[in-house]
Design an enzyme around this catalytic site. Structure first.
Site, PDB file in Angstrom:
ATOM      1  N   GLU A 187       0.797  -1.233   0.043  1.00  0.00           N
ATOM      2  CA  GLU A 187      -0.052  -0.059   0.024  1.00  0.00           C
ATOM      3  C   GLU A 187       0.960   1.081  -0.024  1.00  0.00           C
ATOM      4  OE1 GLU A 187      -2.024   0.788   3.557  1.00  0.00           O
ATOM      5  OE2 GLU A 187      -3.510   2.160   2.696  1.00  0.00           O
TER       6      GLU A 187
ATOM      7  N   ARG B 171       6.334 -12.014   9.133  1.00  0.00           N
ATOM      8  CA  ARG B 171       6.894 -10.908   8.777  1.00  0.00           C
ATOM      9  C   ARG B 171       8.250 -10.914   9.644  1.00  0.00           C
ATOM     10  NH1 ARG B 171       2.702  -6.825  10.317  1.00  0.00           N
ATOM     11  NH2 ARG B 171       3.817  -5.724   8.827  1.00  0.00           N
TER      12      ARG B 171
ATOM     13  N   LYS C 170       5.193   1.044  10.751  1.00  0.00           N
ATOM     14  CA  LYS C 170       5.073   2.251   9.783  1.00  0.00           C
ATOM     15  C   LYS C 170       4.719   3.456  10.729  1.00  0.00           C
ATOM     16  CE  LYS C 170       3.372   0.657   5.689  1.00  0.00           C
ATOM     17  NZ  LYS C 170       2.281   0.325   4.685  1.00  0.00           N
TER      18      LYS C 170
END
Length: 750
Positions: free
Chosen positions: A33, A260, A270
């Site tokens: 994204e 991850r 983020k």
RNA sequence: UGGGGUAUCGCCAAGCGGUAAGGCAUUGGUUUUUGGUACCAAUAUUCGGGGGUUCGAAUCCCUCUACCCCAUCCA
């Protein structure tokens, strides 16, 4: 590089699919994204997706998952493209965007509506939340779910036309409001957002949600393997539901999840990264301390080192935290073979070599003997030089190898010197050293016979250039940092007037150097100029001295205390079974317990007993093998019945087959539903119990493995299993294992 | 508390019923004009705990425990 024989579970799956002909061609995708800068976690995903595509001669698409116009931005699109390119991968065709598919997505949504599988809901946001229930409580369906198809079609069309305000309506899939998996409680498919989209502008005011857009985008692009991170495991059912419901089942993609990347002393979210930037705690997204790819790049990490790192950490489903040391190893390992060695002094201490006059140029190799690269530069030498302050100690600790008042040292590529005098200022600080050199100790033609403990770096006073050196260290002190409050005060130290030998600046052989004994450094791509050279520390050399002193003993294994939880008590009926099993039939309590607690097992067991009266072996098989089949099947779905199980056990009892073979027969039975006798006959699985035959095989095995025989005789009794295993393998499992055990034991003893 | 996952050395990680791979880290040693590199060696009698099945279990069965994810109109 045929490094590891072992494959990760994703590649294993891809190979299986290819082999089975489910796909003729592997297509993956990297679908970020565009709402933040890519970090090393993205690199892992990039390496997996592009790596798999490369390995199997397929393709990997780069797709911007731009379904939420309020958070996304084109600057991130550029950063993402850069990241993939920098790492050395090529995406197939042009960059894709989920927004390219908005029209088709809209049509698919319409299709679902017309199938009665989606509806326009007009509950408020809070109501939707309430109605969803909780993880333990089922939800309830909105009253709007009963709207007619026509009404839904009309409303959805009007949503698209912009007749409604944000939040007034949403489109939802009609699945199951009481599903145990929360994702299935009528997930939202579309929401209204009167926001300009970075690519589609104001064309749309309804935007698809991730769950709806992702699977369809994958399908549209012909993706075969849709690889994402663990937190999407729960979403897989919707992924499948949407594709299946729309009938998009031919060559459809399937989703697979991996863990991850986490690294200690590092934050990866983020949000936290953004906070560091916004609070000005770092200089920007490309601050060399940031775990962003821009950061590593600026720091001096090579793309190959990042890719190599990603290769070494593996791919699995266990949440894990990789040690930064592994990353540091990757770049050191590469630079060790690539970077020219050069001399720099960070904290200079002046030395006057009293018995040296004039000057000379010394030829010095850029690479040590063990690096197969060629190249030399000239090093000016004179009586005035600088060494690293740390490389002299007036009162050295034990095992100090460097210069002391009584210990000579070699100036790398030059002469051996010894300290003659220590000059201090009024405060007692050492400001200068006077030394003597040994004229016959010149590097390469040393006839002095002096043994020194080390060779240190130095620079000559007049020719040395001043540079700025930025010493970076890990950003966080805490091994698992929470956020900005854990920032390390030592993460950056700037040295504005370090001294470096002139060739580095004048010749510019490379961008990355090893400053001898200090570490690897990188000419800062932005701030470096000829007038004001700036070098970033990429990583230090591995240090083994001084570590011993501080090495904290890893706390002696404190045994973890395991708490035993409470077992739910048996019902009365179950208890009755249990009693019967243990007392009347003589089963052990564990088997009895397993059987008694599961109705299906107890009833199955009862049926087997009617066929063949051998309670204990039957109980064992039912409680173990049958239980396994029943894990994901109902009794009715079983291909075999009590009769077959009883027959199988009877064959074991009659010693027609071994229990090992029985296991295989059982599996075959479960798959095909064939009678056990038939299976044994067709496969020729009769047990071999002839001692002569077995003995000859054993002798052969023993003859073939003299090493292991020796090891066994030397006390490695674990090898017993090896011999038995080999014999069984040689007979395709048909040898009577009990007998083999006995015979192997006897044979090895003699 | 419902559902979905995961647990093998200090950190990653293979392993799919027959001798517990490999890498990083650590510790010795050898080479070395980098306390670097390279090389050699050491390092899990045991696989989250407890039972069971089997000649044989990290692998199969039962059970317990710990951790992660899911109740954004985020992805």
């Amino acid at each position: 590089m045929a490094m590891n024989e072992s494959k990760d579970f994703l590649r294993t799956k891809v190979e299986e699919d290819l082999k089975a002909g489910r796909y003729t061609h592997v297509v993956t995708r990297f679908p970020p994204e565009p709402n933040g800068y890519p970090h090393i976690g993205h690199a892992k995903s990039i390496c997996i997706n592009f790596g798999i595509a490369n390995d199997y001669h397929g393709e990997c698409n780069l797709r911007m998952d731009d379904t939420n116009p309020t958070t996304e931005d084109t600057q991130y699109v550029e950063a993402l493209k850069d990241a993939v390119e920098w790492l050395g991968f090529e995406w197939e065709g042009g960059v894709r965007y989920t927004s390219d598919y908005f029209e088709r997505l809209y049509e698919y949504a319409m299709q679902l509506i017309k199938m009665g599988k989606a509806y326009v809901d007009s509950l408020s946001e809070e109501e939707i939340r309430e109605y969803r229930g909780s993880v333990t409580l089922p939800g309830k369906r909105s009253k709007y779910a009963t709207r007619s198809i026509e009404e839904n079609v009309e409303l959805f069309e009007r949503m698209k036309k912009g007749e409604f305000a944000d939040g007034q309506h949403v489109l939802r899939a009609k699945i199951d409001m009481s599903a145990a998996n929360m994702q299935l409680r009528d997930p939202l498919l579309y929401r209204i957002r009167h926001t300009s989209h970075q690519r589609t502008g104001d064309t749309w005011c309804i935007y698809p949600m991730y769950d709806f857009a992702h699977c369809l985008s994958d399908y549209i692009e012909g993706i075969s393997h849709s690889i994402c991170t663990l937190e999407f495991e729960n979403n897989r059912v919707i992924y499948d539901w949407i594709l299946d419901t729309l009938g998009l089942t031919q060559q459809r993609p399937y989703q697979y999840e991996f863990a991850r990347l986490n690294i200690n002393y590092t934050v990866m979210s983020k949000r936290k990264l953004l906070e560091l930037v916004n609070k000005g705690l770092v200089s920007g997204w490309d601050d060399p301390r940031m775990p962003t790819l821009a950061g590593y790049r600026r720091r001096g990490y090579t793309p190959q080192s990042i890719v190599h790192f990603c290769d070494t950490i593996g791919i699995a489903k266990a949440n894990s935290i990789v040690d930064v040391a592994q990353l540091e190893f990757a770049i050191r390992d590469e630079l060790n073979l690539a970077a020219p060695r050069v001399m720099c002094v960070l904290n200079p201490l002046k030395i006057t070599i009293e018995n040296y006059e004039g000057s000379e140029l010394l030829e010095a190799s850029y690479y040590p003997e063990d690096v197969p690269k060629e190249g030399v530069r000239l090093l000016p030498f004179s009586k005035e030089i600088f060494i690293e302050r740390e490389d002299f100690d007036e009162n050295p600790p034990k095992d100090y190898y460097r210069l002391t008042p009584t210990q000579p040292v070699r100036l790398k590529h030059a002469y051996i010197i010894e300290c003659k005098e220590v000059i201090k200022d009024t405060t007692g600080k050492i400001i200068q050293l006077k030394a003597h050199y040994y004229p016959n100790s010149k590097s390469g033609e040393d006839r002095s016979g002096i043994k020194v403990k080390s060779a240190i770096q130095w620079v000559e006073e007049k020719s040395a250039k001043e540079i700025e050196v930025r010493l970076y260290d890990r950003l966080f002190e805490d091994e698992s940092p929470k956020g900005s409050e854990d920032i390390s005060p030592y993460s950056l130290k700037i040295i504005r007037n370090a001294l470096i030998e002139p060739a580095v600046i004048d010749t510019k052989l490379d961008e990355r150097f090893q400053f001898e004994r200090l570490g690897y450094f990188y000419a800062d791509p932005i701030d470096y100029s000829d007038k004001h050279p700036v070098f970033n520390k990429i990583v230090g050399l591995k240090e083994s001295w001084g570590k011993k002193a501080q090495s904290t003993q890893p706390n002696k294994m404190e045994k973890k205390v395991q708490i035993d939880g409470k077992v739910v008590p048996m019902s009365q009926a179950q208890h009755a079974f249990f009693e019967h099993y243990t007392h009347t039939l003589g089963l052990n309590s564990e088997i009895a317990n397993t059987l008694a607690r599961d109705e299906r097992l107890s009833s199955f067991y009862a049926q087997t007993l009617e066929e063949f009266n051998s309670p204990i072996p039957l109980a064992n098989t039912v409680a173990n093998e049958v239980a396994r089949e029943l894990k994901d099947k109902t009794l009715k779905e079983l291909k075999f019945g009590a009769k077959e199980v009883a027959q199988l056990i009877k064959m074991v009892e009659d010693e027609i087959i071994s229990s090992k073979i029985a296991k295989e027969v059982f599996e075959e039975m479960a798959k095909s539903g064939e009678a056990p006798q038939t299976i044994v006959q067709i496969k020729g699985w009769m047990q071999i119990s002839n001692p002569q035959i077995l003995q000859s095989i054993i002798d052969e095995v023993i003859a073939k493995n003299p090493d292991n025989v020796a090891k066994y005789k030397a006390g490695n009794t674990k090898l017993f299993g090896f011999f038995v295993g080999e014999v069984l393998k040689a007979t395709s499992g048909k040898a009577n294992p009990k007998m083999v055990n006995e015979l192997v034991g006897k044979t090895l003893q003699s």
